[in-house]
Design a protein around this motif. Structure first.
Motif, mmCIF file in Angstrom:
data_model
loop_
_atom_site.group_PDB
_atom_site.id
_atom_site.type_symbol
_atom_site.label_atom_id
_atom_site.label_comp_id
_atom_site.label_asym_id
_atom_site.label_seq_id
_atom_site.Cartn_x
_atom_site.Cartn_y
_atom_site.Cartn_z
ATOM 1 N N GLY A 189 2.280 -2.293 6.310
ATOM 2 C CA GLY A 189 1.583 -1.437 7.252
ATOM 3 C C GLY A 189 0.858 -2.194 8.344
ATOM 4 N N GLU A 190 0.681 -1.514 9.459
ATOM 5 C CA GLU A 190 -0.077 -2.083 10.581
ATOM 6 C C GLU A 190 -1.553 -2.221 10.229
ATOM 7 N N ILE A 191 -2.059 -1.273 9.440
ATOM 8 C CA ILE A 191 -3.468 -1.242 9.055
ATOM 9 C C ILE A 191 -3.553 -1.212 7.532
ATOM 10 N N LEU A 192 -4.472 -1.985 6.983
ATOM 11 C CA LEU A 192 -4.725 -2.003 5.548
ATOM 12 C C LEU A 192 -5.922 -1.107 5.243
ATOM 13 N N LEU A 193 -5.764 -0.223 4.275
ATOM 14 C CA LEU A 193 -6.890 0.569 3.774
ATOM 15 C C LEU A 193 -7.117 0.179 2.326
ATOM 16 N N PHE A 194 -8.242 -0.474 2.070
ATOM 17 C CA PHE A 194 -8.600 -0.869 0.707
ATOM 18 C C PHE A 194 -9.388 0.260 0.055
ATOM 19 N N ASP A 211 2.135 8.829 7.172
ATOM 20 C CA ASP A 211 2.807 7.580 7.530
ATOM 21 C C ASP A 211 2.122 6.396 6.831
ATOM 22 N N PHE A 212 2.362 6.284 5.527
ATOM 23 C CA PHE A 212 1.721 5.209 4.775
ATOM 24 C C PHE A 212 2.532 4.866 3.538
ATOM 25 N N GLU A 213 2.241 3.693 3.018
ATOM 26 C CA GLU A 213 2.717 3.259 1.709
ATOM 27 C C GLU A 213 1.494 2.905 0.871
ATOM 28 N N ALA A 214 1.682 2.775 -0.412
ATOM 29 C CA ALA A 214 0.579 2.374 -1.293
ATOM 30 C C ALA A 214 1.031 1.229 -2.180
ATOM 31 N N ILE A 215 0.121 0.278 -2.379
ATOM 32 C CA ILE A 215 0.360 -0.851 -3.278
ATOM 33 C C ILE A 215 -0.801 -0.905 -4.263
ATOM 34 N N VAL A 216 -0.495 -0.775 -5.537
ATOM 35 C CA VAL A 216 -1.503 -0.912 -6.583
ATOM 36 C C VAL A 216 -1.279 -2.240 -7.278
ATOM 37 N N VAL A 217 -2.320 -3.057 -7.358
ATOM 38 C CA VAL A 217 -2.232 -4.363 -8.002
ATOM 39 C C VAL A 217 -2.971 -4.291 -9.330
ATOM 40 N N ARG A 270 2.332 3.043 9.293
ATOM 41 C CA ARG A 270 1.077 2.840 10.004
ATOM 42 C C ARG A 270 0.037 2.213 9.069
ATOM 43 N N PHE A 271 -0.039 2.702 7.818
ATOM 44 C CA PHE A 271 -1.033 2.230 6.862
ATOM 45 C C PHE A 271 -0.376 1.707 5.592
ATOM 46 N N THR A 272 -1.027 0.715 4.994
ATOM 47 C CA THR A 272 -0.781 0.355 3.596
ATOM 48 C C THR A 272 -2.097 0.537 2.851
ATOM 49 N N VAL A 273 -2.088 1.386 1.839
ATOM 50 C CA VAL A 273 -3.255 1.575 0.988
ATOM 51 C C VAL A 273 -3.169 0.561 -0.156
ATOM 52 N N VAL A 274 -4.190 -0.292 -0.290
ATOM 53 C CA VAL A 274 -4.198 -1.341 -1.306
ATOM 54 C C VAL A 274 -5.272 -1.009 -2.336
ATOM 55 N N VAL A 275 -4.858 -0.929 -3.604
ATOM 56 C CA VAL A 275 -5.771 -0.553 -4.687
ATOM 57 C C VAL A 275 -5.720 -1.609 -5.788
ATOM 58 N N PRO A 276 -6.797 -2.344 -6.023
ATOM 59 C CA PRO A 276 -6.856 -3.218 -7.203
ATOM 60 C C PRO A 276 -7.333 -2.411 -8.401
ATOM 61 N N THR A 320 -15.819 -2.870 0.222
ATOM 62 C CA THR A 320 -14.394 -2.567 0.271
ATOM 63 C C THR A 320 -13.989 -1.411 -0.634
ATOM 64 N N GLY A 321 -14.954 -0.655 -1.151
ATOM 65 C CA GLY A 321 -14.588 0.535 -1.909
ATOM 66 C C GLY A 321 -13.739 1.473 -1.082
ATOM 67 N N GLN A 322 -14.019 1.500 0.226
ATOM 68 C CA GLN A 322 -13.203 2.224 1.199
ATOM 69 C C GLN A 322 -13.375 1.517 2.538
ATOM 70 N N MET A 323 -12.407 0.728 2.925
ATOM 71 C CA MET A 323 -12.491 -0.049 4.160
ATOM 72 C C MET A 323 -11.091 -0.246 4.730
ATOM 73 N N SER A 324 -10.941 -0.031 6.036
ATOM 74 C CA SER A 324 -9.653 -0.287 6.679
ATOM 75 C C SER A 324 -9.812 -1.323 7.777
ATOM 76 N N VAL A 325 -8.776 -2.143 7.939
ATOM 77 C CA VAL A 325 -8.776 -3.209 8.938
ATOM 78 C C VAL A 325 -7.328 -3.505 9.300
ATOM 79 N N ALA A 326 -7.095 -3.874 10.553
ATOM 80 C CA ALA A 326 -5.739 -4.228 10.978
ATOM 81 C C ALA A 326 -5.231 -5.402 10.146
ATOM 82 N N ARG A 327 -3.975 -5.331 9.720
ATOM 83 C CA ARG A 327 -3.412 -6.392 8.874
ATOM 84 C C ARG A 327 -3.448 -7.737 9.594
ATOM 85 N N GLU A 328 -3.204 -7.732 10.888
ATOM 86 C CA GLU A 328 -3.235 -8.991 11.651
ATOM 87 C C GLU A 328 -4.629 -9.605 11.625
ATOM 88 N N ALA A 329 -5.666 -8.778 11.777
ATOM 89 C CA ALA A 329 -7.039 -9.286 11.740
ATOM 90 C C ALA A 329 -7.385 -9.800 10.343
#
Length: 324
Positions: free
Chosen positions: A89-94, A39-45, A11-17, A164-173
């Motif tokens: 994920g369907e939704i990105l959480l930065f 229901d999420f994964e996390a990606i740290v860049v 459902r979510f991908t948490v993206v952390v720079p 974007t310290g904490q922001m979620s948006v649909a990946r398609e958008a």
């Protein structure tokens, strides 16, 4: 690596720079392991760092899929784009790397999206483990004022609050909007990338919602010198945004600091010739860096922040004229 894999797309991908903040990045990933919503994964860049961040993150055992990417140092906007490009994920959480996620954070973002929100921002209280500085305390007060103000908004979230310290948006958008504009990384204009994306989302008609129950505490360790530099750089970014989107120029230049108790000081500072602004800035920073600066030191420091914003705007205006 992750201790478990999800079946299908999460459902979510948490993206952390992250850049040279190994301990904070590791702390954030550990905090994600306590989420009520699973229901999420996390990606740290990892954005061009040599402090062992990548190895420390890859050594972690997590109850969710964790991917650690590396790139040359190109800034947070480019890192967020890279994480979003790898997301399933369907939704990105930065999340910024200095955030401590509340256990209900993902559940609250999920609730807001299921109720019709398309872009969600949450509450960013000061982490009590932040260094006990006057700057951190001021940021904590700002966060509480922001929560109170946005909790009563009529649905039109100001551009300055679309961070974007904490922001979620649909990946398609996110993909349709073209992601973050990496041009704002030039000269340290990080706030411009946040506001540029947020405004494009708002202009595109996305339903923007503030959820005060979506909480991530910020570990704030910026000192008075760096805070002052950021005031100047954010104004440079705002000047670029105002030229790009004239319709929000007035919104961008609303006062960023409470200078009502120091109008006389502010007027004097604004009129100072450039050679005198440096010693004034030095004095303000020194006074505010004391363990317990007084009320007038506080007012003086934030009057200087307004002076620095005006300085940054002038610098950007002169730079844009020279580049024509």
């Amino acid at each position: 690596m992750a201790a478990a894999e999800l079946n299908g797309a999460p459902r979510f991908t948490v993206v952390v720079p992250t850049h040279r903040r190994r301990e904070l990045a590791v702390r954030l990933v550990h905090g994600l392991g306590d989420q009520e919503f699973e229901d999420f994964e996390a990606i740290v860049v990892v954005d061009g760092t040599d402090d062992g961040t990548t190895a420390a993150l890859r050594a972690l055992e997590t109850p969710f899929p964790l991917t650690v990417l590396e790139q040359s140092h190109r800034g947070a906007a480019a890192a967020r784009n890279a994480g979003a490009a790898a997301a399933r994920g369907e939704i990105l959480l930065f999340l910024d790397d200095d955030m401590r996620p509340d256990p209900a954070l993902l559940a609250e973002h999920d609730r807001s999206h299921r109720e019709g929100a398309q872009l969600v921002i949450g509450h960013l209280p000061l982490d009590p483990e932040s260094p006990p500085t006057a700057v951190a305390a001021a940021v904590g007060r700002w966060a509480e004022r922001r929560r109170a103000r946005l909790s009563t908004t009529d649905g039109q979230v100001p551009v300055h609050d679309l961070i974007t310290g904490q922001m979620s948006v649909a990946r398609e958008a996110f993909q349709r909007l073209g992601g973050f504009d990496v041009a704002f990384t030039r000269g340290g204009l990080v706030p411009g990338a946040d506001r540029d994306f947020g405004y494009r989302a708002r202009r595109d008609g996305l339903s923007v919602v503030f959820n005060p129950a979506a909480i991530s505490s910020q570990h704030y360790e910026v000192d008075a010198v760096d805070y002052t530099r950021r005031s100047r750089d954010s104004a440079r970014g705002d000047r670029i945004l105002a030229a790009r989107y004239p319709e929000i120029a007035d919104e961008l230049w609303e006062p960023q600091f409470d200078t009502r108790p120091a109008k006389l000081v502010l007027g004097t500072l604004a009129a100072l010739p450039r050679p005198l602004s440096s010693p004034v800035r030095f004095v303000a920073v020194r006074l505010f860096s004391r363990p317990e600066p007084g009320r007038w030191s506080n007012r003086f420091f934030f009057a200087v922040q307004t002076m620095e914003r005006r300085r940054g705007a002038r610098e950007e205006r002169r730079g844009s004229r020279r580049s024509r």
